[in-house]
Design a protein around this motif. Structure first.
Motif, PDB file in Angstrom:
ATOM      1  N   TRP A  71     -47.892 -27.739  84.256  1.00 37.89           N
ATOM      2  CA  TRP A  71     -47.377 -27.271  82.965  1.00 37.89           C
ATOM      3  C   TRP A  71     -45.861 -27.356  82.948  1.00 37.89           C
ATOM      4  CZ3 TRP A  71     -49.669 -23.754  79.008  1.00 37.89           C
ATOM      5  CH2 TRP A  71     -51.061 -23.907  78.937  1.00 37.89           C
ATOM      6  N   ASP A  72     -45.344 -27.962  81.900  1.00 33.13           N
ATOM      7  CA  ASP A  72     -43.902 -28.002  81.646  1.00 33.13           C
ATOM      8  C   ASP A  72     -43.686 -27.400  80.253  1.00 33.13           C
ATOM      9  OD1 ASP A  72     -41.217 -28.494  81.603  1.00 33.13           O
ATOM     10  OD2 ASP A  72     -41.380 -30.656  81.372  1.00 33.13           O
ATOM     11  N   VAL A  73     -43.954 -26.119  80.158  1.00 30.94           N
ATOM     12  CA  VAL A  73     -43.923 -25.405  78.880  1.00 30.94           C
ATOM     13  C   VAL A  73     -42.993 -24.197  79.018  1.00 30.94           C
ATOM     14  CG1 VAL A  73     -45.305 -24.083  77.228  1.00 30.94           C
ATOM     15  CG2 VAL A  73     -46.261 -26.143  78.293  1.00 30.94           C
ATOM     16  N   ALA A  74     -42.014 -24.111  78.125  1.00 31.00           N
ATOM     17  CA  ALA A  74     -41.097 -22.965  78.060  1.00 31.00           C
ATOM     18  C   ALA A  74     -40.395 -22.715  79.391  1.00 31.00           C
ATOM     19  CB  ALA A  74     -41.829 -21.726  77.581  1.00 31.00           C
ATOM     20  N   LYS A  75     -39.898 -23.784  79.985  1.00 33.98           N
ATOM     21  CA  LYS A  75     -39.187 -23.649  81.264  1.00 33.98           C
ATOM     22  C   LYS A  75     -38.074 -22.616  81.154  1.00 33.98           C
ATOM     23  CE  LYS A  75     -39.444 -27.689  84.155  1.00 33.98           C
ATOM     24  NZ  LYS A  75     -38.950 -28.999  84.441  1.00 33.98           N
ATOM     25  N   GLY A  76     -37.957 -21.782  82.173  1.00 34.06           N
ATOM     26  CA  GLY A  76     -36.909 -20.772  82.201  1.00 34.06           C
ATOM     27  C   GLY A  76     -37.205 -19.544  81.356  1.00 34.06           C
ATOM     28  N   GLN A  77     -38.386 -19.495  80.761  1.00 35.85           N
ATOM     29  CA  GLN A  77     -38.771 -18.343  79.946  1.00 35.85           C
ATOM     30  C   GLN A  77     -40.107 -17.802  80.443  1.00 35.85           C
ATOM     31  OE1 GLN A  77     -38.211 -20.733  76.123  1.00 35.85           O
ATOM     32  NE2 GLN A  77     -37.934 -18.629  75.419  1.00 35.85           N
ATOM     33  N   PRO A  78     -40.330 -16.496  80.260  1.00 39.14           N
ATOM     34  CA  PRO A  78     -41.647 -15.959  80.598  1.00 39.14           C
ATOM     35  C   PRO A  78     -42.706 -16.534  79.660  1.00 39.14           C
ATOM     36  CG  PRO A  78     -40.071 -14.190  80.139  1.00 39.14           C
ATOM     37  CD  PRO A  78     -39.412 -15.480  79.793  1.00 39.14           C
ATOM     38  N   LEU A  79     -43.836 -16.917  80.235  1.00 38.34           N
ATOM     39  CA  LEU A  79     -44.938 -17.503  79.486  1.00 38.34           C
ATOM     40  C   LEU A  79     -46.182 -16.667  79.722  1.00 38.34           C
ATOM     41  CD1 LEU A  79     -46.131 -20.004  77.889  1.00 38.34           C
ATOM     42  CD2 LEU A  79     -46.624 -20.973  80.139  1.00 38.34           C
ATOM     43  N   ILE A  80     -46.913 -16.386  78.646  1.00 40.36           N
ATOM     44  CA  ILE A  80     -48.207 -15.728  78.794  1.00 40.36           C
ATOM     45  C   ILE A  80     -49.271 -16.594  78.134  1.00 40.36           C
ATOM     46  CG2 ILE A  80     -47.308 -13.375  78.987  1.00 40.36           C
ATOM     47  CD1 ILE A  80     -48.051 -12.916  76.079  1.00 40.36           C
ATOM     48  N   ILE A  81     -50.436 -16.594  78.724  1.00 37.75           N
ATOM     49  CA  ILE A  81     -51.584 -17.232  78.082  1.00 37.75           C
ATOM     50  C   ILE A  81     -52.247 -16.105  77.294  1.00 37.75           C
ATOM     51  CG2 ILE A  81     -53.743 -18.499  78.388  1.00 37.75           C
ATOM     52  CD1 ILE A  81     -51.248 -20.040  79.337  1.00 37.75           C
ATOM     53  N   SER A  82     -52.042 -16.130  75.988  1.00 40.37           N
ATOM     54  CA  SER A  82     -52.458 -15.025  75.136  1.00 40.37           C
ATOM     55  C   SER A  82     -53.916 -15.119  74.714  1.00 40.37           C
ATOM     56  CB  SER A  82     -51.553 -14.930  73.909  1.00 40.37           C
ATOM     57  OG  SER A  82     -51.293 -16.200  73.359  1.00 40.37           O
ATOM     58  N   GLU A  83     -54.514 -16.291  74.810  1.00 40.22           N
ATOM     59  CA  GLU A  83     -55.946 -16.454  74.553  1.00 40.22           C
ATOM     60  C   GLU A  83     -56.468 -17.603  75.400  1.00 40.22           C
ATOM     61  OE1 GLU A  83     -57.215 -17.016  70.496  1.00 40.22           O
ATOM     62  OE2 GLU A  83     -55.863 -15.442  69.752  1.00 40.22           O
ATOM     63  N   PHE A  84     -57.617 -17.373  76.029  1.00 41.68           N
ATOM     64  CA  PHE A  84     -58.374 -18.432  76.698  1.00 41.68           C
ATOM     65  C   PHE A  84     -59.795 -17.941  76.862  1.00 41.68           C
ATOM     66  CE2 PHE A  84     -57.205 -15.731  80.191  1.00 41.68           C
ATOM     67  CZ  PHE A  84     -58.182 -15.886  81.167  1.00 41.68           C
ATOM     68  N   GLY A  85     -60.730 -18.846  77.058  1.00 37.30           N
ATOM     69  CA  GLY A  85     -62.112 -18.447  77.269  1.00 37.30           C
ATOM     70  C   GLY A  85     -63.089 -19.390  76.605  1.00 37.30           C
ATOM     71  N   GLY A  86     -64.319 -18.933  76.496  1.00 37.72           N
ATOM     72  CA  GLY A  86     -65.388 -19.707  75.892  1.00 37.72           C
ATOM     73  C   GLY A  86     -66.606 -18.817  75.704  1.00 37.72           C
ATOM     74  N   GLU A  87     -67.561 -19.294  74.942  1.00 41.56           N
ATOM     75  CA  GLU A  87     -68.692 -18.460  74.555  1.00 41.56           C
ATOM     76  C   GLU A  87     -69.876 -18.568  75.507  1.00 41.56           C
ATOM     77  OE1 GLU A  87     -69.273 -17.850  70.270  1.00 41.56           O
ATOM     78  OE2 GLU A  87     -67.845 -19.486  69.981  1.00 41.56           O
ATOM     79  N   ALA A  88     -70.584 -17.436  75.609  1.00 42.32           N
ATOM     80  CA  ALA A  88     -71.812 -17.370  76.398  1.00 42.32           C
ATOM     81  C   ALA A  88     -72.699 -16.273  75.827  1.00 42.32           C
ATOM     82  CB  ALA A  88     -71.508 -17.070  77.863  1.00 42.32           C
ATOM     83  N   LEU A  89     -73.985 -16.509  75.885  1.00 42.22           N
ATOM     84  CA  LEU A  89     -74.950 -15.484  75.502  1.00 42.22           C
ATOM     85  C   LEU A  89     -75.288 -14.654  76.732  1.00 42.22           C
ATOM     86  CD1 LEU A  89     -77.354 -17.669  73.357  1.00 42.22           C
ATOM     87  CD2 LEU A  89     -75.808 -15.897  72.522  1.00 42.22           C
ATOM     88  N   TYR A  90     -75.211 -13.344  76.590  1.00 43.37           N
ATOM     89  CA  TYR A  90     -75.529 -12.477  77.718  1.00 43.37           C
ATOM     90  C   TYR A  90     -76.948 -12.769  78.224  1.00 43.37           C
ATOM     91  CZ  TYR A  90     -76.887  -8.588  80.549  1.00 43.37           C
ATOM     92  OH  TYR A  90     -77.365  -7.840  81.597  1.00 43.37           O
ATOM     93  N   GLY A  91     -77.057 -12.915  79.542  1.00 39.40           N
ATOM     94  CA  GLY A  91     -78.356 -13.120  80.173  1.00 39.40           C
ATOM     95  C   GLY A  91     -78.843 -14.554  80.199  1.00 39.40           C
TER      96      GLY A  91
END
Length: 175
Positions: A71-91
């Protein structure tokens, strides 16, 4: 856009100089020539913290393996991944490498892959899975797997923990 947001930042700073200013972007793209994730938005320099929503492995396939994701994103600044994931049905069990399985097995793999990628983001300062609980959403039309629900939760709408919940619990406990 930029003029308006700069006005909002100036107003915020005039009211309270102690608060950090952030904004979430979904503009990270993979540069094939450099084999690097990049984001070109001049507005990021106006922020104290840059946030990114990125659903690699769900809405976007992996252009490289997670352990090779640079990743070369926002160098020199704090970066957070504010959303990630994917869907699943429980069980639901299924192929751990098949996105369309909607299985807890795939969701767990997706989270493992993202956690591996996070190790290679030098300015990463935080992560936030989307989302803790499955929730009703009128714009989720898949009749079998969604039926009016967003199933990205680490916990089902009935309160049952999915496999990825335990993975994330361990991840945060070891931070």
């Amino acid at each position: 856009r930029n003029a308006f947001i700069r006005h909002l930042i100036a107003t915020c700073r005039a009211v309270d100089t102690t608060r950090l200013i952030t904004a979430a972007f979904d503009l990270v793209r993979f540069n094939k020539e450099k084999e690097t994730f990049v984001m070109d938005d001049p507005f990021t320099k106006e922020l104290d913290v840059v946030a990114v929503n990125k659903y690699l492995g769900w809405y976007h396939s992996w252009p490289v393996s997670p352990n090779k994701a640079v990743w070369d994103v926002a160098k020199g600044q704090p970066l957070i991944i504010s959303e990630f994931g994917g869907e699943a049905l429980y069980g639901k069990t299924g192929e751990k490498d098949v996105v369309s399985s909607w299985s807890e097995d795939y969701q767990e793999t997706l989270y493992k892959n993202n956690l591996e990628m996070f190790k290679h983001i030098p300015n990463l300062r935080g992560t936030s899975p989307w989302v803790l609980f499955d929730f009703r959403s009128p714009f989720r039309f898949h009749p079998t797997n969604q039926d009016g629900w967003n199933r990205k939760g680490l916990v089902s709408d009935q309160g049952y923990r999915k496999k990825a919940w335990y993975l994330m619990k361990n991840y945060y406990e070891n931070k």
